[in-house]
Design a protein around this motif. Structure first.
Motif: not given
Length: 63
Positions: A41-63
């Motif tokens: 579960p800790s690994v899954v949580k870490r992957f989800k957090k990393e994905r959220a950070v990545y998506v957020q950076k992509l959205q910031e670049v779009e704006d």
């Protein structure tokens, strides 16, 4: 169950392509591969957090 209606005179290759596309959309293969190994579960949580950070950076670049 996936049903692909084949019209009269339709190419079998096109029907297979439709079937493969529908099968891919169901996500069965993806789910099977995910279940082949256990992730802590800790690994899954870490992957989800990393994905959220990545998506957020992509959205910031779009704006």
């Amino acid at each position: 169950m996936i049903v692909v209606p084949v019209k009269e005179g339709e190419n079998i290759e096109r029907s297979l392509k439709k079937f493969k596309r529908k099968f891919e959309k169901t996500g069965i293969v993806k789910e099977l591969r995910r279940r082949q190994q256990f992730d802590k579960p800790s690994v899954v949580k870490r992957f989800k957090k990393e994905r959220a950070v990545y998506v957020q950076k992509l959205q910031e670049v779009e704006d």
